[in-house]
Write a protein that holds these residues in place. Structure first.
Motif, PDB file in Angstrom:
ATOM      1  N   ALA A  29       0.820  -1.219   0.000  1.00 20.33           N
ATOM      2  CA  ALA A  29       0.000   0.000   0.000  1.00 20.33           C
ATOM      3  C   ALA A  29       0.850   1.265   0.000  1.00 20.33           C
ATOM      4  N   HIS A  30       2.118   1.143   0.389  1.00 15.12           N
ATOM      5  CA  HIS A  30       3.016   2.302   0.424  1.00 15.12           C
ATOM      6  C   HIS A  30       4.109   2.194  -0.642  1.00 15.12           C
ATOM      7  N   GLY A  31       3.752   1.630  -1.793  1.00 11.66           N
ATOM      8  CA  GLY A  31       4.670   1.624  -2.933  1.00 11.66           C
ATOM      9  C   GLY A  31       5.630   0.471  -2.996  1.00 11.66           C
ATOM     10  N   GLY A  32       5.499  -0.491  -2.096  1.00 13.19           N
ATOM     11  CA  GLY A  32       6.410  -1.620  -2.089  1.00 13.19           C
ATOM     12  C   GLY A  32       6.265  -2.515  -3.313  1.00 13.19           C
ATOM     13  N   TYR A  33       7.356  -3.100  -3.715  1.00 15.01           N
ATOM     14  CA  TYR A  33       7.472  -4.029  -4.830  1.00 15.01           C
ATOM     15  C   TYR A  33       7.196  -3.403  -6.187  1.00 15.01           C
ATOM     16  N   ALA A  34       7.110  -2.084  -6.260  1.00 13.18           N
ATOM     17  CA  ALA A  34       7.007  -1.424  -7.568  1.00 13.18           C
ATOM     18  C   ALA A  34       8.321  -1.567  -8.333  1.00 13.18           C
ATOM     19  N   GLY A  35       9.438  -1.538  -7.607  1.00 11.04           N
ATOM     20  CA  GLY A  35      10.738  -1.689  -8.253  1.00 11.04           C
ATOM     21  C   GLY A  35      10.928  -3.071  -8.835  1.00 11.04           C
ATOM     22  N   LEU A  36      10.541  -4.104  -8.084  1.00  8.81           N
ATOM     23  CA  LEU A  36      10.665  -5.472  -8.585  1.00  8.81           C
ATOM     24  C   LEU A  36       9.747  -5.699  -9.775  1.00  8.81           C
ATOM     25  N   ALA A  37       8.533  -5.151  -9.709  1.00  9.67           N
ATOM     26  CA  ALA A  37       7.590  -5.310 -10.827  1.00  9.67           C
ATOM     27  C   ALA A  37       8.186  -4.758 -12.113  1.00  9.67           C
ATOM     28  N   ARG A  38       8.893  -3.639 -12.017  1.00  8.13           N
ATOM     29  CA  ARG A  38       9.531  -3.059 -13.210  1.00  8.13           C
ATOM     30  C   ARG A  38      10.736  -3.896 -13.627  1.00  8.13           C
ATOM     31  N   ALA A  39      11.522  -4.345 -12.643  1.00 11.26           N
ATOM     32  CA  ALA A  39      12.746  -5.087 -12.950  1.00 11.26           C
ATOM     33  C   ALA A  39      12.455  -6.391 -13.673  1.00 11.26           C
ATOM     34  N   ILE A  40      11.340  -7.039 -13.340  1.00 13.14           N
ATOM     35  CA  ILE A  40      10.992  -8.320 -13.962  1.00 13.14           C
ATOM     36  C   ILE A  40      10.821  -8.182 -15.471  1.00 13.14           C
ATOM     37  N   GLY A  41      10.395  -7.012 -15.920  1.00  8.12           N
ATOM     38  CA  GLY A  41      10.206  -6.789 -17.347  1.00  8.12           C
ATOM     39  C   GLY A  41      11.443  -6.269 -18.053  1.00  8.12           C
ATOM     40  N   MET A  42      12.572  -6.207 -17.355  1.00 14.09           N
ATOM     41  CA  MET A  42      13.801  -5.670 -17.933  1.00 14.09           C
ATOM     42  C   MET A  42      14.840  -6.773 -18.109  1.00 14.09           C
ATOM     43  N   ALA A  43      15.741  -6.569 -19.047  1.00 17.63           N
ATOM     44  CA  ALA A  43      16.880  -7.472 -19.201  1.00 17.63           C
ATOM     45  C   ALA A  43      17.855  -7.232 -18.052  1.00 17.63           C
ATOM     46  N   PRO A  44      18.593  -8.258 -17.620  1.00 18.63           N
ATOM     47  CA  PRO A  44      19.539  -8.065 -16.511  1.00 18.63           C
ATOM     48  C   PRO A  44      20.495  -6.889 -16.723  1.00 18.63           C
ATOM     49  N   ALA A  45      21.036  -6.767 -17.925  1.00 20.88           N
ATOM     50  CA  ALA A  45      21.975  -5.672 -18.191  1.00 20.88           C
ATOM     51  C   ALA A  45      21.304  -4.310 -18.052  1.00 20.88           C
ATOM     52  N   ASP A  46      20.013  -4.233 -18.372  1.00 18.68           N
ATOM     53  CA  ASP A  46      19.290  -2.959 -18.256  1.00 18.68           C
ATOM     54  C   ASP A  46      19.019  -2.599 -16.793  1.00 18.68           C
ATOM     55  N   ILE A  47      18.774  -3.601 -15.961  1.00 16.82           N
ATOM     56  CA  ILE A  47      18.616  -3.339 -14.521  1.00 16.82           C
ATOM     57  C   ILE A  47      19.916  -2.757 -13.978  1.00 16.82           C
ATOM     58  N   ILE A  48      21.022  -3.392 -14.343  1.00 14.17           N
ATOM     59  CA  ILE A  48      22.327  -2.940 -13.856  1.00 14.17           C
ATOM     60  C   ILE A  48      22.645  -1.540 -14.368  1.00 14.17           C
ATOM     61  N   GLN A  49      22.272  -1.249 -15.609  1.00 13.99           N
ATOM     62  CA  GLN A  49      22.513   0.086 -16.156  1.00 13.99           C
ATOM     63  C   GLN A  49      21.735   1.136 -15.384  1.00 13.99           C
ATOM     64  N   GLU A  50      20.509   0.801 -14.990  1.00 11.66           N
ATOM     65  CA  GLU A  50      19.690   1.735 -14.200  1.00 11.66           C
ATOM     66  C   GLU A  50      20.365   2.038 -12.861  1.00 11.66           C
ATOM     67  N   VAL A  51      20.864   0.992 -12.213  1.00  9.65           N
ATOM     68  CA  VAL A  51      21.550   1.170 -10.927  1.00  9.65           C
ATOM     69  C   VAL A  51      22.834   1.973 -11.126  1.00  9.65           C
ATOM     70  N   THR A  52      23.552   1.688 -12.191  1.00  5.09           N
ATOM     71  CA  THR A  52      24.786   2.429 -12.491  1.00  5.09           C
ATOM     72  C   THR A  52      24.494   3.905 -12.748  1.00  5.09           C
ATOM     73  N   ASP A  53      23.482   4.179 -13.569  1.00  3.06           N
ATOM     74  CA  ASP A  53      23.137   5.562 -13.907  1.00  3.06           C
ATOM     75  C   ASP A  53      22.641   6.362 -12.697  1.00  3.06           C
ATOM     76  N   SER A  54      22.119   5.666 -11.699  1.00  2.00           N
ATOM     77  CA  SER A  54      21.619   6.376 -10.511  1.00  2.00           C
ATOM     78  C   SER A  54      22.747   6.973  -9.678  1.00  2.00           C
ATOM     79  N   GLY A  55      23.970   6.469  -9.875  1.00  2.00           N
ATOM     80  CA  GLY A  55      25.109   6.936  -9.091  1.00  2.00           C
ATOM     81  C   GLY A  55      25.211   6.286  -7.723  1.00  2.00           C
ATOM     82  N   LEU A  56      24.391   5.253  -7.473  1.00  5.50           N
ATOM     83  CA  LEU A  56      24.424   4.585  -6.169  1.00  5.50           C
ATOM     84  C   LEU A  56      25.780   3.945  -5.932  1.00  5.50           C
ATOM     85  N   ARG A  57      26.359   4.279  -4.783  1.00  9.12           N
ATOM     86  CA  ARG A  57      27.631   3.687  -4.372  1.00  9.12           C
ATOM     87  C   ARG A  57      27.426   2.913  -3.070  1.00  9.12           C
ATOM     88  N   GLY A  58      28.350   2.016  -2.787  1.00 12.19           N
ATOM     89  CA  GLY A  58      28.227   1.195  -1.591  1.00 12.19           C
ATOM     90  C   GLY A  58      28.074   2.042  -0.341  1.00 12.19           C
TER      91      GLY A  58
END
Length: 521
Positions: A126-155
């Motif tokens: 109800a508070h937006g959970g699993y929206a990210g997974l729902a989108r990721a399931i429709g993406m190729a693995p390399a495209d998921i990784i590109q999204e994470v890379t483009d976000s600038g997320l670091r450890g």
């Protein structure tokens, strides 16, 4: 009798529990029953305002109204004053989200913490959970990784290595089995953001790990949680069961035909197991000893297979990146430090707690505007940022922005975002001794610079404090730190010099008059 049940929130967070939240919750239930008031009591996570715990909230048509800190003895009087309607009282703080400490934050990773029932999947959805997974399931693995890379997320565990690059390495590795491992062995002094996520929003970590599994081709994940976090372990175990029952984990994640299974493992009680390779050794049932690198865990990690190892906050941030897009997350922050960082305020501060802010806020703003200055009322003298292996910073460095590169430029580290404050009564020579002693106690013992260097370091600092050949001992301490910094196998010994040298450099008077001369030399 009221027209319908009132909803009251009392945290189940460890800090709130330690301050009596269970007693407060029981008193609220008993008082409502005595008055014939229908009650829906929700045990939520903490908002991170620990000086106000136990924080009680009541749902009204004006939003949630907060009261705190509320002890069991306060409950009857609160009901007399009209708690059920969110009425005024000496403990009333007004609308929760309008409390300045909360209102001025940018809560992305912590968007649900303190809001939802942590183990309710319906609440999470109800508070937006699993929206990210729902989108990721429709993406190729390399495209998921590109999204994470483009976000600038670091450890977010301390090393600040780009998350997407690590994932790309694991994706490219050829192996029959791959793993995702979450490092939840949060052992740094003054840190608690991992614990708050696991206790207050465990599904977001589960979702993030599932997305990571889809991205790199891993079918099994482990959450390695420190043994001192029983409430986090219980919340994760319950959430994993519910996620599995609903099809979000298992052999066929949301009908995608892809598998991801997840387990919780209790840590071995050693600080060094927070180092990723020692953690892997422990997960394999061995003694937690640091491995030599290469090979990197991304290529030969758990059981010799390619392994993604990320911190709790790194993985818990992935769902919002996938749900809202890389640009949304990247637009927060500064320089190469993108997004937000959950900063943990501890030590001698009036307002200890968690602050999630975009990179760029200064240390002084955190200490004064959020922390409220010292609890003792004495002047702030030093802060240690980045855990027990982080540098001690003087007042002259308080205007440094929270940014990985800005901290590196002054010889400091952001680490896991823990900030421990000290007033002017602190003895920095004894703090330097503590750093060496901590390393001696927690070293895995594999390499000589760390194992022997820290033990000799304690002896040398003791001689400095006792004024035994002080100039010579200070020179020896600096040489010893140089050896540990450049010769240690991992960050345990390699970073212990940070607090020691920063104490020597910034607070030479605590080491005797000769310290400043040695610094100049």
């Amino acid at each position: 009798m009221t027209a319908g049940p009132i909803t009251i929130y009392v945290p189940r967070d460890s800090t709130a529990l330690a301050l009596g939240a269970d007693d407060t919750a029981a008193a609220i239930q008993a008082e409502a029953a005595r008055r014939g008031i229908a009650l829906d009591l929700v045990r939520n996570g903490s908002h991170g305002m620990f000086w106000l715990e136990p924080l009680v909230e009541v749902a009204t048509n004006r939003g949630r109204i907060a009261y705190g800190p509320v002890s069991a003895d306060d409950v009857a009087a609160l009901f007399d004053a009209g708690l059920a309607q969110g009425a005024p009282h000496a403990l009333c703080l007004g609308p929760t989200q309008e409390i300045p400490f909360l209102r001025n934050q940018e809560r992305l990773t912590f968007a649900r913490v303190g809001i939802t029932d942590p183990v309710s999947l319906d609440d999470y959805l109800a508070h937006g959970g699993y929206a990210g997974l729902a989108r990721a399931i429709g993406m190729a693995p390399a495209d998921i990784i590109q999204e994470v890379t483009d976000s600038g997320l670091r450890g977010r565990g301390g090393a600040a290595f780009p998350t997407g690059i690590k994932w790309k390495t694991v994706l490219g590795a050829q192996a029959p089995q791959k793993y995702v491992v979450c490092n939840a062995d949060e052992g740094d002094s003054g840190t608690f953001s991992d614990r708050m996520v696991m206790e207050g929003d465990p599904f977001v970590l589960i979702e993030g790990m599932t997305i990571a599994g889809l991205a790199v081709g891993a079918t099994h994940g482990y959450i390695y949680v420190r043994s001192e976090y029983p409430h986090a372990i219980a919340a994760l175990d319950e959430a994993i069961v519910r996620a599995r029952q609903a099809g979000y984990l298992g052999d066929d994640v949301l009908g995608s035909g892809r598998a991801f299974r997840l387990e919780v493992r209790m840590g071995a009680g050693a600080y060094v197991c927070g180092e990723e390779t020692a953690l892997l050794e422990s997960l394999e049932g061995k003694r937690g000893i640091v491995r030599a690198k290469p090979p990197l865990p991304a290529l030969e990690g758990l059981f010799g297979q390619p392994t993604v190892i990320n911190n709790v906050i790194s993985l818990a941030t992935v769902p919002i990146v996938l749900a809202k897009g890389a640009a949304f997350y990247r637009d927060y922050g500064m320089g190469r430090s993108r997004g937000t960082l959950p900063l943990q305020l501890a030590g001698n501060l009036k307002h200890g707690g968690l602050v999630e802010k975009a990179f760029g806020i200064t240390l002084r703003e955190l200490l004064v505007d959020y922390g409220g200055g010292t609890e003792s009322g004495r002047p702030l003298r030093a802060v240690q940022v980045g855990g027990p292996l982080g540098a001690y910073l003087p007042e002259s460095a308080f205007d440094t922005p929270i940014d990985y590169e800005a901290f590196a430029a002054i010889g400091a580290v952001l680490g896991h975002g823990g900030i421990v404050a000290f007033d002017d009564s602190v003895d920095m020579a004894r703090q330097a001794r503590y750093a060496m002693e901590f390393c001696a106690l927690e070293s895995c013992g594999k390499c000589t610079p760390c194992r022997v260097g820290s033990t000799r370091g304690v002896e040398v600092v003791d001689k400095i404090i006792a004024n035994q050949n002080r100039p010579q001992q200070i020179r020896l301490l600096r040489d010893l730190c140089d050896l540990m910094l450049n010769g240690s196998l991992c960050a345990m010994g390699g970073m212990t010099p940070y607090p020691v040298l920063s104490a020597l450099d910034h607070f030479p008077e605590d080491f005797g008059a000769q310290a400043s001369k040695q610094q100049a030399a």
